[in-house]
Motif scaffolding. Structure first.
Motif, PDB file in Angstrom:
ATOM      1  N   SER A 126       0.833  -1.195   0.000  1.00  0.00           N
ATOM      2  CA  SER A 126       0.000   0.000   0.000  1.00  0.00           C
ATOM      3  C   SER A 126       0.875   1.256   0.000  1.00  0.00           C
ATOM      4  CB  SER A 126      -0.902   0.022   1.233  1.00  0.00           C
ATOM      5  OG  SER A 126      -1.638   1.235   1.286  1.00  0.00           O
ATOM      6  N   LEU A 127       0.432   2.267  -0.720  1.00  0.00           N
ATOM      7  CA  LEU A 127       1.130   3.565  -0.745  1.00  0.00           C
ATOM      8  C   LEU A 127       0.365   4.611   0.073  1.00  0.00           C
ATOM      9  CD1 LEU A 127       2.046   3.608  -4.547  1.00  0.00           C
ATOM     10  CD2 LEU A 127       3.536   3.016  -2.620  1.00  0.00           C
ATOM     11  N   MET A 128      -0.642   4.169   0.798  1.00  0.00           N
ATOM     12  CA  MET A 128      -1.494   5.086   1.535  1.00  0.00           C
ATOM     13  C   MET A 128      -0.887   5.419   2.907  1.00  0.00           C
ATOM     14  SD  MET A 128      -3.555   5.286  -0.899  1.00  0.00           S
ATOM     15  CE  MET A 128      -4.574   6.560  -0.169  1.00  0.00           C
ATOM     16  N   ASN A 129      -0.892   6.706   3.239  1.00  0.00           N
ATOM     17  CA  ASN A 129      -0.423   7.157   4.552  1.00  0.00           C
ATOM     18  C   ASN A 129      -1.624   7.719   5.319  1.00  0.00           C
ATOM     19  OD1 ASN A 129       0.596   8.496   6.792  1.00  0.00           O
ATOM     20  ND2 ASN A 129       2.474   9.101   5.750  1.00  0.00           N
ATOM     21  N   PRO A 130      -2.177   6.944   6.268  1.00  0.00           N
ATOM     22  CA  PRO A 130      -3.355   7.399   7.003  1.00  0.00           C
ATOM     23  C   PRO A 130      -3.057   8.497   8.019  1.00  0.00           C
ATOM     24  CG  PRO A 130      -2.620   5.292   7.862  1.00  0.00           C
ATOM     25  CD  PRO A 130      -1.747   5.603   6.665  1.00  0.00           C
ATOM     26  N   TYR A 131      -1.773   8.797   8.249  1.00  0.00           N
ATOM     27  CA  TYR A 131      -1.388   9.803   9.240  1.00  0.00           C
ATOM     28  C   TYR A 131      -1.118  11.169   8.619  1.00  0.00           C
ATOM     29  CZ  TYR A 131      -0.817   5.444  11.704  1.00  0.00           C
ATOM     30  OH  TYR A 131      -1.047   4.204  12.236  1.00  0.00           O
ATOM     31  N   LYS A 132      -0.919  11.210   7.313  1.00  0.00           N
ATOM     32  CA  LYS A 132      -0.698  12.464   6.592  1.00  0.00           C
ATOM     33  C   LYS A 132      -1.871  12.667   5.646  1.00  0.00           C
ATOM     34  CE  LYS A 132       3.399  13.629   8.131  1.00  0.00           C
ATOM     35  NZ  LYS A 132       3.709  14.894   8.743  1.00  0.00           N
ATOM     36  N   LEU A 133      -2.863  13.402   6.109  1.00  0.00           N
ATOM     37  CA  LEU A 133      -4.088  13.609   5.342  1.00  0.00           C
ATOM     38  C   LEU A 133      -3.963  14.801   4.407  1.00  0.00           C
ATOM     39  CD1 LEU A 133      -6.756  13.134   8.166  1.00  0.00           C
ATOM     40  CD2 LEU A 133      -5.705  11.387   6.712  1.00  0.00           C
ATOM     41  N   ILE A 134      -4.567  14.663   3.243  1.00  0.00           N
ATOM     42  CA  ILE A 134      -4.760  15.783   2.320  1.00  0.00           C
ATOM     43  C   ILE A 134      -6.234  15.761   1.955  1.00  0.00           C
ATOM     44  CG2 ILE A 134      -4.185  16.809   0.094  1.00  0.00           C
ATOM     45  CD1 ILE A 134      -1.448  15.488   0.224  1.00  0.00           C
ATOM     46  N   LYS A 135      -6.915  16.874   2.135  1.00  0.00           N
ATOM     47  CA  LYS A 135      -8.367  16.978   1.916  1.00  0.00           C
ATOM     48  C   LYS A 135      -9.119  15.939   2.758  1.00  0.00           C
ATOM     49  CE  LYS A 135      -9.236  19.897  -1.649  1.00  0.00           C
ATOM     50  NZ  LYS A 135     -10.185  20.962  -1.589  1.00  0.00           N
ATOM     51  N   ASP A 136      -8.656  15.748   3.995  1.00  0.00           N
ATOM     52  CA  ASP A 136      -9.288  14.859   4.973  1.00  0.00           C
ATOM     53  C   ASP A 136      -9.247  13.376   4.602  1.00  0.00           C
ATOM     54  OD1 ASP A 136      -9.980  17.033   6.632  1.00  0.00           O
ATOM     55  OD2 ASP A 136     -11.791  17.402   5.439  1.00  0.00           O
ATOM     56  N   LYS A 137      -8.374  12.992   3.682  1.00  0.00           N
ATOM     57  CA  LYS A 137      -8.232  11.588   3.278  1.00  0.00           C
ATOM     58  C   LYS A 137      -6.761  11.189   3.373  1.00  0.00           C
ATOM     59  CE  LYS A 137     -12.504  10.874   2.018  1.00  0.00           C
ATOM     60  NZ  LYS A 137     -13.360   9.920   2.665  1.00  0.00           N
ATOM     61  N   PRO A 138      -6.477   9.902   3.573  1.00  0.00           N
ATOM     62  CA  PRO A 138      -5.076   9.461   3.575  1.00  0.00           C
ATOM     63  C   PRO A 138      -4.385   9.869   2.276  1.00  0.00           C
ATOM     64  CG  PRO A 138      -6.498   7.692   4.333  1.00  0.00           C
ATOM     65  CD  PRO A 138      -7.402   8.781   3.817  1.00  0.00           C
ATOM     66  N   SER A 139      -3.152  10.314   2.380  1.00  0.00           N
ATOM     67  CA  SER A 139      -2.396  10.705   1.188  1.00  0.00           C
ATOM     68  C   SER A 139      -1.705   9.490   0.579  1.00  0.00           C
ATOM     69  CB  SER A 139      -1.353  11.769   1.547  1.00  0.00           C
ATOM     70  OG  SER A 139      -0.438  11.269   2.498  1.00  0.00           O
ATOM     71  N   ILE A 140      -1.325   9.636  -0.682  1.00  0.00           N
ATOM     72  CA  ILE A 140      -0.507   8.641  -1.369  1.00  0.00           C
ATOM     73  C   ILE A 140       0.932   9.089  -1.173  1.00  0.00           C
ATOM     74  CG2 ILE A 140       0.087   7.627  -3.593  1.00  0.00           C
ATOM     75  CD1 ILE A 140      -2.831   8.405  -4.473  1.00  0.00           C
ATOM     76  N   GLU A 141       1.736   8.275  -0.486  1.00  0.00           N
ATOM     77  CA  GLU A 141       3.104   8.682  -0.161  1.00  0.00           C
ATOM     78  C   GLU A 141       4.127   7.834  -0.915  1.00  0.00           C
ATOM     79  OE1 GLU A 141       4.368  10.188   3.844  1.00  0.00           O
ATOM     80  OE2 GLU A 141       5.446   8.273   3.809  1.00  0.00           O
ATOM     81  N   VAL A 142       5.028   8.531  -1.601  1.00  0.00           N
ATOM     82  CA  VAL A 142       6.103   7.886  -2.362  1.00  0.00           C
ATOM     83  C   VAL A 142       7.408   8.601  -2.049  1.00  0.00           C
ATOM     84  CG1 VAL A 142       4.518   7.204  -4.218  1.00  0.00           C
ATOM     85  CG2 VAL A 142       5.774   9.353  -4.405  1.00  0.00           C
ATOM     86  N   ILE A 143       8.484   8.065  -2.587  1.00  0.00           N
ATOM     87  CA  ILE A 143       9.788   8.727  -2.500  1.00  0.00           C
ATOM     88  C   ILE A 143      10.028   9.444  -3.824  1.00  0.00           C
ATOM     89  CG2 ILE A 143      12.289   8.371  -2.234  1.00  0.00           C
ATOM     90  CD1 ILE A 143      10.621   7.767   0.301  1.00  0.00           C
ATOM     91  N   ILE A 144      10.536  10.654  -3.733  1.00  0.00           N
ATOM     92  CA  ILE A 144      10.849  11.426  -4.931  1.00  0.00           C
ATOM     93  C   ILE A 144      12.366  11.607  -4.997  1.00  0.00           C
ATOM     94  CG2 ILE A 144      10.615  13.671  -3.820  1.00  0.00           C
ATOM     95  CD1 ILE A 144       9.297  14.702  -6.369  1.00  0.00           C
ATOM     96  N   SER A 145      12.886  11.533  -6.197  1.00  0.00           N
ATOM     97  CA  SER A 145      14.320  11.681  -6.414  1.00  0.00           C
ATOM     98  C   SER A 145      14.533  12.673  -7.551  1.00  0.00           C
ATOM     99  CB  SER A 145      14.929  10.326  -6.774  1.00  0.00           C
ATOM    100  OG  SER A 145      16.280  10.465  -7.125  1.00  0.00           O
ATOM    101  N   LYS A 146      15.407  13.651  -7.316  1.00  0.00           N
ATOM    102  CA  LYS A 146      15.749  14.616  -8.367  1.00  0.00           C
ATOM    103  C   LYS A 146      16.909  14.066  -9.182  1.00  0.00           C
ATOM    104  CE  LYS A 146      15.727  19.057  -7.320  1.00  0.00           C
ATOM    105  NZ  LYS A 146      15.941  20.338  -6.615  1.00  0.00           N
TER     106      LYS A 146
END
Length: 137
Positions: A17-37
């Motif tokens: 799962s990519l869902m983060n229930p602790y970091k909400l955006i618009k009152d819903k769990p966010s999709i959390e990934v790693i970003i690399s430049k």
């Protein structure tokens, strides 16, 4: 008032799962990934709004609109790149699996709103949406 549909997604490689229930955006769990430049080796967390049609994001590293970015699974560290390019801006398309079966594809360029959703079994997905959002009375 705009009605948003929130979807849960997982990594197409490892199935986590990519869902983060602790970091909400618009009152819903966010999709959390790693970003690399690309070219810098900088990595950080990046969160998408899980509401389809919502373009809010959060990141703990800064980047510019035209920076080349890679989006990686926090569990298996594999890229979400599909090999496709965006029809609108030419940047990479990334993809996540939907928990209800199917996938969501989005452009990796900051500010580009090109995205699509495909269901493996539309009938099953519609029943799931009906049950979740109580559509149809």
């Amino acid at each position: 008032m705009t009605q948003y549909y929130s979807f849960s997604v997982q990594c197409p490689h490892c199935g986590k799962s990519l869902m983060n229930p602790y970091k909400l955006i618009k009152d819903k769990p966010s999709i959390e990934v790693i970003i690399s430049k690309e070219g810098e080796g900088k990595k950080g967390k990046f969160r998408f709004c899980s509401n389809y049609g919502c373009y809010m994001t959060e990141s703990d590293i800064g980047f510019k609109e035209n920076d080349k970015l890679d989006f990686l699974c926090p569990s298996c560290n594999k890229s979400f790149k599909t090999g496709k390019k965006c029809d609108v801006c030419g940047h990479d398309i990334i993809s996540f699996n939907l928990n209800v079966g199917g996938k969501v594809e989005i452009c990796s360029k900051k500010g580009c709103q090109n995205h699509s959703i495909t269901f493996k079994d539309l009938d099953c997905a519609l029943h799931s949406l009906h049950d979740k959002y109580s559509y149809g009375g």
